[in-house]
Write a protein that holds these residues in place. Structure first.
Motif, PDB file in Angstrom:
ATOM      1  N   ARG A 136      40.762  46.496  39.283  1.00  0.00           N
ATOM      2  CA  ARG A 136      41.580  45.301  39.458  1.00  0.00           C
ATOM      3  C   ARG A 136      41.674  44.949  40.931  1.00  0.00           C
ATOM      4  O   ARG A 136      41.362  45.756  41.790  1.00  0.00           O
ATOM      5  CB  ARG A 136      42.995  45.547  38.914  1.00  0.00           C
ATOM      6  N   VAL A 187      38.338  42.322  35.858  1.00  0.00           N
ATOM      7  CA  VAL A 187      38.609  41.170  36.707  1.00  0.00           C
ATOM      8  C   VAL A 187      37.418  40.209  36.669  1.00  0.00           C
ATOM      9  O   VAL A 187      36.271  40.629  36.697  1.00  0.00           O
ATOM     10  CB  VAL A 187      38.947  41.618  38.144  1.00  0.00           C
ATOM     11  N   GLN A 204      40.970  35.895  37.333  1.00  0.00           N
ATOM     12  CA  GLN A 204      41.229  36.792  38.464  1.00  0.00           C
ATOM     13  C   GLN A 204      42.199  37.919  38.093  1.00  0.00           C
ATOM     14  O   GLN A 204      42.191  38.970  38.707  1.00  0.00           O
ATOM     15  CB  GLN A 204      41.795  36.018  39.665  1.00  0.00           C
ATOM     16  N   ASP A 205      43.037  37.672  37.084  1.00  0.00           N
ATOM     17  CA  ASP A 205      44.039  38.658  36.675  1.00  0.00           C
ATOM     18  C   ASP A 205      43.695  39.363  35.373  1.00  0.00           C
ATOM     19  O   ASP A 205      44.510  40.105  34.839  1.00  0.00           O
ATOM     20  CB  ASP A 205      45.409  37.982  36.523  1.00  0.00           C
TER      21      ASP A 205
END
Length: 181
Positions: A28, A72, A67-68
């Protein structure tokens, strides 16, 4: 065989033919509070040029939501989850996906290292890989700086602990001692 749920049409997909996503599950960007955005690339993109405003807005939400996600840079394939990510009711999401240029324009299916099916976009992947590389470079620089400071302080610590000056000046000894501790 997997079933596509990105639209109301069912499409058979051979899992084995899907590419393996290059970023591991669980990796992440915890401190990733911004995303590099190449505005000229965006302004000249096919997606921006062909999609209507509503689709572009939802497409941007997908880019940033990825992105989260885990891994990822990917998105779930379940249309209900995608609708939730962009805060649209399922029927609105389905209507958007049915448009000639949909919010999933350019997104491709992949397999993760754990075998899950996900969506990925080559540009989002490129941005995420650059961010991961920058993060790794930053972490390596920080580790190198911490090591430099430890090695700089070690001779004084050796002398204060009763060690000889020659021992405190022996670079190989200092490195071995630092690695041991």
């Amino acid at each position: 065989m997997a079933v596509s749920s990105a639209s109301t049409r069912l499409v058979a997909v051979d899992d084995a033919s899907l590419p393996l996503y290059p970023i591991s599950t669980g990796q992440r960007l915890e401190t990733h509070y911004f995303t590099v955005w190449h505005h000229r690339r965006w302004l000249r993109s096919e997606f921006r040029g062909l999609a209507d405003r509503e689709v572009r807005a939802v497409g941007l939400d997908l880019f940033f939501s990825a992105q989260d996600e885990d891994p990822v840079g990917t998105l779930p394939v379940d249309e209900r989850m995608l609708a939730k990510l962009v805060a649209e009711p399922l029927d609105v999401w389905r209507a958007l996906v049915e448009r000639q240029v949909s919010p999933l324009y350019g997104w491709r299916r992949c397999r993760t290292d754990r075998g899950a099916l996900r969506w990925y976009h080559p540009v989002v992947l490129e941005v995420v890989q650059a961010a991961l590389g920058s993060r790794e470079d930053h972490l390596a620089r920080r580790a190198s700086e911490r090591e430099r400071k430890r090695l700089e302080a070690l001779p004084g610590q050796i002398v204060r602990a009763g060690g000889g000056k020659r021992l405190a000046e022996d670079q190989m000894y200092l490195i071995r001692l630092d690695q041991f501790c």
